[in-house]
Design an enzyme around this catalytic site. Structure first.
Site, PDB file in Angstrom:
ATOM      1  N   LYS A 195       0.723  -1.288   0.140  1.00 25.39           N
ATOM      2  CA  LYS A 195       0.050   0.025  -0.068  1.00 25.39           C
ATOM      3  C   LYS A 195       0.727   1.144   0.136  1.00 25.39           C
ATOM      4  CE  LYS A 195      -1.933   2.876   3.041  1.00 25.39           C
ATOM      5  NZ  LYS A 195      -1.783   4.274   2.477  1.00 25.39           N
ATOM      6  N   GLY A 248       6.648   4.122   8.907  1.00 25.75           N
ATOM      7  CA  GLY A 248       5.875   5.341   9.160  1.00 25.75           C
ATOM      8  C   GLY A 248       6.150   5.857  10.555  1.00 25.75           C
ATOM      9  N   SER A 249       4.928   6.459  11.157  1.00 27.48           N
ATOM     10  CA  SER A 249       4.935   6.967  12.655  1.00 27.48           C
ATOM     11  C   SER A 249       4.996   6.084  13.562  1.00 27.48           C
ATOM     12  CB  SER A 249       3.924   7.959  12.744  1.00 27.48           C
ATOM     13  OG  SER A 249       2.492   7.440  12.508  1.00 27.48           O
ATOM     14  N   THR A 250       5.418   6.066  14.754  1.00 27.24           N
ATOM     15  CA  THR A 250       5.345   5.282  15.767  1.00 27.24           C
ATOM     16  C   THR A 250       3.971   5.049  16.235  1.00 27.24           C
ATOM     17  OG1 THR A 250       7.863   5.771  16.526  1.00 27.24           O
ATOM     18  CG2 THR A 250       6.453   5.090  18.271  1.00 27.24           C
ATOM     19  N   GLU A 251       3.217   6.158  16.258  1.00 28.33           N
ATOM     20  CA  GLU A 251       1.800   6.066  16.484  1.00 28.33           C
ATOM     21  C   GLU A 251       0.971   5.098  15.789  1.00 28.33           C
ATOM     22  OE1 GLU A 251       0.341   9.930  15.619  1.00 28.33           O
ATOM     23  OE2 GLU A 251      -1.810   9.267  16.469  1.00 28.33           O
ATOM     24  N   GLY A 253       2.658   2.650  13.822  1.00 31.94           N
ATOM     25  CA  GLY A 253       3.397   1.280  14.084  1.00 31.94           C
ATOM     26  C   GLY A 253       2.801   0.846  15.319  1.00 31.94           C
ATOM     27  N   GLU A 270       9.567   0.070  10.818  1.00 37.91           N
ATOM     28  CA  GLU A 270      10.573   1.259  10.760  1.00 37.91           C
ATOM     29  C   GLU A 270       9.983   2.399  11.086  1.00 37.91           C
ATOM     30  OE1 GLU A 270      12.526   3.922   9.785  1.00 37.91           O
ATOM     31  OE2 GLU A 270      12.960   3.395   7.730  1.00 37.91           O
ATOM     32  N   CYS A 304      13.397   9.850   8.513  1.00 42.45           N
ATOM     33  CA  CYS A 304      13.183   9.292  10.103  1.00 42.45           C
ATOM     34  C   CYS A 304      14.393   9.458  10.573  1.00 42.45           C
ATOM     35  CB  CYS A 304      12.732   7.915   9.906  1.00 42.45           C
ATOM     36  SG  CYS A 304      13.662   6.742   8.918  1.00 42.45           S
ATOM     37  N   GLU A 402       9.412  13.932  17.236  1.00 45.10           N
ATOM     38  CA  GLU A 402       9.637  14.112  15.736  1.00 45.10           C
ATOM     39  C   GLU A 402       8.886  15.067  15.222  1.00 45.10           C
ATOM     40  OE1 GLU A 402       8.613  10.591  13.370  1.00 45.10           O
ATOM     41  OE2 GLU A 402      10.832  10.641  12.351  1.00 45.10           O
TER      42      GLU A 402
HETATM   43  P1  NAP Z   1       1.830   7.358   9.303  1.00 43.39           P
HETATM   44  O1  NAP Z   1       0.399   7.970   9.270  1.00 43.39           O
HETATM   45  O2  NAP Z   1       2.348   6.504  10.030  1.00 43.39           O
HETATM   46  O3  NAP Z   1       1.674   6.642   7.672  1.00 43.39           O
HETATM   47  C1  NAP Z   1       2.584   5.951   6.898  1.00 43.39           C
HETATM   48  C2  NAP Z   1       1.664   4.787   6.015  1.00 43.39           C
HETATM   49  O4  NAP Z   1       0.782   4.088   6.971  1.00 43.39           O
HETATM   50  C3  NAP Z   1       0.690   5.416   5.082  1.00 43.39           C
HETATM   51  O5  NAP Z   1       0.919   4.542   4.155  1.00 43.39           O
HETATM   52  C4  NAP Z   1      -0.410   5.433   5.947  1.00 43.39           C
HETATM   53  O6  NAP Z   1      -1.460   5.694   4.926  1.00 43.39           O
HETATM   54  C5  NAP Z   1      -0.505   4.418   6.659  1.00 43.39           C
HETATM   55  N1  NAP Z   1      -1.593   4.404   7.766  1.00 43.39           N
HETATM   56  C6  NAP Z   1      -1.879   5.284   8.369  1.00 43.39           C
HETATM   57  N2  NAP Z   1      -2.826   4.755   9.302  1.00 43.39           N
HETATM   58  C7  NAP Z   1      -2.984   3.389   9.358  1.00 43.39           C
HETATM   59  C8  NAP Z   1      -3.702   2.416  10.010  1.00 43.39           C
HETATM   60  N3  NAP Z   1      -4.503   2.619  10.971  1.00 43.39           N
HETATM   61  N4  NAP Z   1      -3.490   1.142   9.597  1.00 43.39           N
HETATM   62  C9  NAP Z   1      -2.470   0.780   8.425  1.00 43.39           C
HETATM   63  N5  NAP Z   1      -1.813   1.964   7.747  1.00 43.39           N
HETATM   64  C10 NAP Z   1      -1.976   3.100   8.113  1.00 43.39           C
HETATM   65  O7  NAP Z   1       2.659   8.683   8.665  1.00 43.39           O
HETATM   66  P2  NAP Z   1       2.174  10.043   8.080  1.00 43.39           P
HETATM   67  O8  NAP Z   1       0.881  10.291   8.543  1.00 43.39           O
HETATM   68  O9  NAP Z   1       2.287   9.997   6.671  1.00 43.39           O
HETATM   69  O10 NAP Z   1       3.107  11.187   8.757  1.00 43.39           O
HETATM   70  C11 NAP Z   1       2.862  11.458  10.024  1.00 43.39           C
HETATM   71  C12 NAP Z   1       4.283  11.365  10.846  1.00 43.39           C
HETATM   72  O11 NAP Z   1       4.842  10.319  10.913  1.00 43.39           O
HETATM   73  C13 NAP Z   1       5.187  12.335  10.346  1.00 43.39           C
HETATM   74  O12 NAP Z   1       5.004  13.496  10.981  1.00 43.39           O
HETATM   75  C14 NAP Z   1       6.432  11.648  10.951  1.00 43.39           C
HETATM   76  O13 NAP Z   1       6.758  12.176  11.968  1.00 43.39           O
HETATM   77  C15 NAP Z   1       6.182  10.271  10.757  1.00 43.39           C
HETATM   78  N6  NAP Z   1       6.694   9.461   9.606  1.00 43.39           N
HETATM   79  C16 NAP Z   1       7.883   8.698   9.789  1.00 43.39           C
HETATM   80  C17 NAP Z   1       8.161   8.196   8.625  1.00 43.39           C
HETATM   81  C18 NAP Z   1       9.496   7.246   8.920  1.00 43.39           C
HETATM   82  O14 NAP Z   1      10.263   6.894   7.753  1.00 43.39           O
HETATM   83  N7  NAP Z   1       9.838   6.814   9.923  1.00 43.39           N
HETATM   84  C19 NAP Z   1       7.854   8.243   7.338  1.00 43.39           C
HETATM   85  C20 NAP Z   1       6.638   9.267   7.359  1.00 43.39           C
HETATM   86  C21 NAP Z   1       6.272   9.743   8.449  1.00 43.39           C
HETATM   87  P3  NAP Z   1      -1.831   6.913   4.352  1.00 43.39           P
HETATM   88  O15 NAP Z   1      -1.741   6.656   2.810  1.00 43.39           O
HETATM   89  O16 NAP Z   1      -3.268   7.584   4.816  1.00 43.39           O
HETATM   90  O17 NAP Z   1      -0.899   8.114   4.939  1.00 43.39           O
END
Ligand code: NAP
Ligand code: MG
Length: 500
Positions: A195, A248-251, A253, A270, A304, A402
């Protein structure tokens, strides 16, 4: 479809691709969402809608997972000779390399990053990842084990593909994150449902076209566009999925871990970071300045492992902060496709608001601005000036959380604190990466040993290679991406014992 405004700087090939009626890739076919729904894709440099893509929901997730399940249980892919699998992955790498310019343009337009950077970093690193993993396909093996029990047994282990893998990726390096996930799972003989991030679906859709062209059997790779809640959540929870790999985010995760509990599928994560860069007084100052500036400003801080906490010895603190602030002030902000662009817009309005909100919260809590600040001076697009904050304290949100934007907190330390600096550097819930800047070899190794982080760089930051394992301690994740290490994410170990 809503009004479409593609940047006039894109080439004809890219413009043609962007304006296609986009489809997802399920079971070897390009298909619309079962509901027929689409959602818009934005150009972050302008806020304009540039195209729309299908919105996958549970029914599409089911179709993709069933296709991957069939391809794993009955299809040729896991049974194919490893060298044939390796050759196909290599072929995909070749195709990607042939389309390097197109992918750099797509990535720049969709994510906002400078095309010049996508051309030398995102796309070539993705090509490398496929080539590196193509090589591993023929080298995944077990061991023979001498038993202690004294009886006459022959025992050996084998590494088998883990099965159907769900992969969920973010928007910061859309193509590269897809490559980090797909390549090792392919090499191990898994089948995949990927996805893409809602903000940046375009390079993944184009990659699916190349996967099709390379000749991967139907169902081996399925690519979905959609939202986290609508598509990511049912995918992570699906009973027919054997493993979920998330970046993605720890939250989120933590939500993935809960979703995986239903069938106890394996999980690798990750996640976020708040990585320290520690500058000792003997560090070569110019190198430390340019290195720690790029540690935070590379990819607009949307990494990240961004070096977002800058600890500098008080003897050189003013020099380093001045230097990094000058780098920040000199960075040319422009749309990613503008040839003069050194930093583009952030990926989305949501991310823009979040990052500006952090800068404002820092100021409200007493931090001082040494460069940048909350006002970008652009009347459209999600631009944030590279920002240096001083006068912070360890409890401030900007120091603990972060930000995922071009914002660094610079903090001095004294001679008396040298021993404690590692403890301070470790004082967050994260443990992804860190860098150490010194010419003292013993100090560098000592600090590297003390840091609770999956990656430590010495006199450099943000150096990635397909051969280097990457991932987090503590709440920065589970498991490792890349290197030989990532093969553990996508294989099960079987012990076979034969009585002789
Ligand atoms: P995110 O919400 O953690 O999204 C990462 C991926 O997970 C996206 O494909 C997202 O879908 C998907 N996702 C979201 N909620 C989900 C759920 N309940 N179940 C399964 N998959 C889900 O990250 P973001 O909203 O893009 O960014 C938010 C924060 O995350 C950033 O500000 C940053 O701090 C952190 N982040 C960290 C990394 C990293 O490499 N560690 C990368 C990006 C962001 P969508 O397509 O709807 O987004
Ligand atoms: Mg999200």
């Amino acid at each position: 479809m809503a009004t479409i405004a593609i940047d006039p700087r894109v080439s004809g090939t890219t413009a043609e691709f962007i304006s296609q009626r986009h489809k997802m890739y399920i079971d070897g076919r390009f298909v619309a969402a079962a509901s027929g729904k689409n959602f818009p894709v934005f150009n972050p440099a302008t806020g304009d809608v540039i195209t729309e893509v299908p919105e996958a929901e549970e029914e599409d997730v089911n179709r993709a997972v069933l296709a991957a399940r069939r391809a794993f249980d009955e299809g040729p892919w896991p049974r194919m000779s490893p060298s044939e699998r390796g050759r196909m992955i290599w072929k995909l790498a070749d195709l990607l390399e042939q389309h390097l310019e197109e992918f750099a343009e797509i990535e720049s337009l969709d994510n906002g990053k400078p095309r010049t950077i996508a051309r030398v970093a995102d796309v070539p690193l993705a090509v490398d990842m496929f080539r590196y993993m193509a090589g591993w396909a023929t080298k995944i093996s077990g061991k023979t084990l001498p038993l202690s029990s004294g009886y006459d047994f022959h025992s050996y282990t084998m590494r088998e593909p883990i099965g159907v893998v769900a992969q969920i990726i973010p928007w910061n390096f859309p193509l590269l994150m897809a490559a980090w996930k797909l390549a090792p799972a392919m090499a191990c003989g898994c089948t995949i449902v990927l996805k893409l991030a809602e903000q940046t679906p375009l390079s993944g859709i184009r990659l699916a076209q190349l996967i099709d062209e390379a000749g991967f059997p139907p169902g081996v790779v399925n690519v979905l566009t959609g939202f986290g809640e609508g598509a990511g959540a049912p995918l992570a929870a699906h009973d027919l999925v054997d493993k979920v790999a998330f970046t993605g985010s720890t939250e989120v995760g933590k939500l993935i871990v809960k979703a995986a509990a239903g069938n106890l599928k394996k999980v690798s994560l990750e996640l976020g970071g708040k990585s320290p860069a520690i500058v000792f007084p003997d560090a070569p100052i110019e190198q430390a300045v340019s290195g720690t500036a790029s540690a935070i400003f590379f990819n607009h801080g949307q990494c990240c492992c961004a070096g977002s906490r800058l600890y500098v010895h008080e003897k050189v603190f003013d020099k380093v902060v001045e230097g990094v602030s000058k780098v920040a002030a000199d960075i040319k902000l422009a749309p990613g496709l503008d040839p003069s662009c050194q930093m583009g817009p952030l990926v989305s309005d949501e991310q823009y608001r979040k990052v500006v909100g952090y800068i404002e919260s820092g100021i409200n809590e007493g931090a001082k601005i040494a460069a940048g600040g909350p006002v970008s001076g652009f009347d459209r697009g999600y631009f944030v000036r590279p920002t240096v904050l001083t006068n912070t304290n360890p409890r401030m949100k900007v120091v603990q959380e972060e930000i995922f934007g071009p914002v660094v907190c610079a903090v001095p330390f004294s001679d008396q604190e040298i021993d404690r600096i590692v403890k301070r550097a470790n004082d967050t819930v994260y443990g992804l990466a860190a860098s150490v800047w010194t010419q003292n070899l013993s100090l560098a190794h000592k600090v590297a040993r003390g840091l609770r982080a999956g990656t430590v760089w010495v006199n450099c930051h943000n150096v990635f290679d397909a051969s280097l394992p990457f991932g987090g301690y503590k709440q920065s994740g589970w498991g490792r991406e890349m290197g030989e290490e990532v093969l553990h994410n996508y294989t099960e170990v079987k012990a076979v014992t034969v009585a002789l």
